[in-house]
Design a protein around this motif. Structure first.
Motif: not given
Length: 65
Positions: A42-50, A54-65
């Motif tokens: 469960t810890a590994v699963f949630f770490a991968l989801v996190d 995080r990567g998706g959010l950074q990609a979106v933020l970098n696209a708009f900045s």
């Protein structure tokens, strides 16, 4: 609620306690190991989801900045 005298209560309590089946040492060990394994998975699963979020959010933020 039905009234029972203390002697009946003690007898009923002892009868119920006699029905308890305690796990063996092996069952306890196996169950404990399964809990640790499931917690680790469960810890590994949630770490991968996190990481994915995080990567998706950074990609979106970098696209708009």
């Amino acid at each position: 609620m039905a009234n029972t005298n203390p002697i009946q209560f003690i007898q009923q309590t002892r009868a119920e306690i006699a029905k308890i089946v305690w796990p063996t040492r092996r069952e306890t060990l196996l169950t404990t190991m399964m809990v640790f394994i499931m917690a680790a998975l469960t810890a590994v699963f949630f770490a991968l989801v996190d990481l994915a979020i995080r990567g998706g959010l950074q990609a979106v933020l970098n696209a708009f900045s």
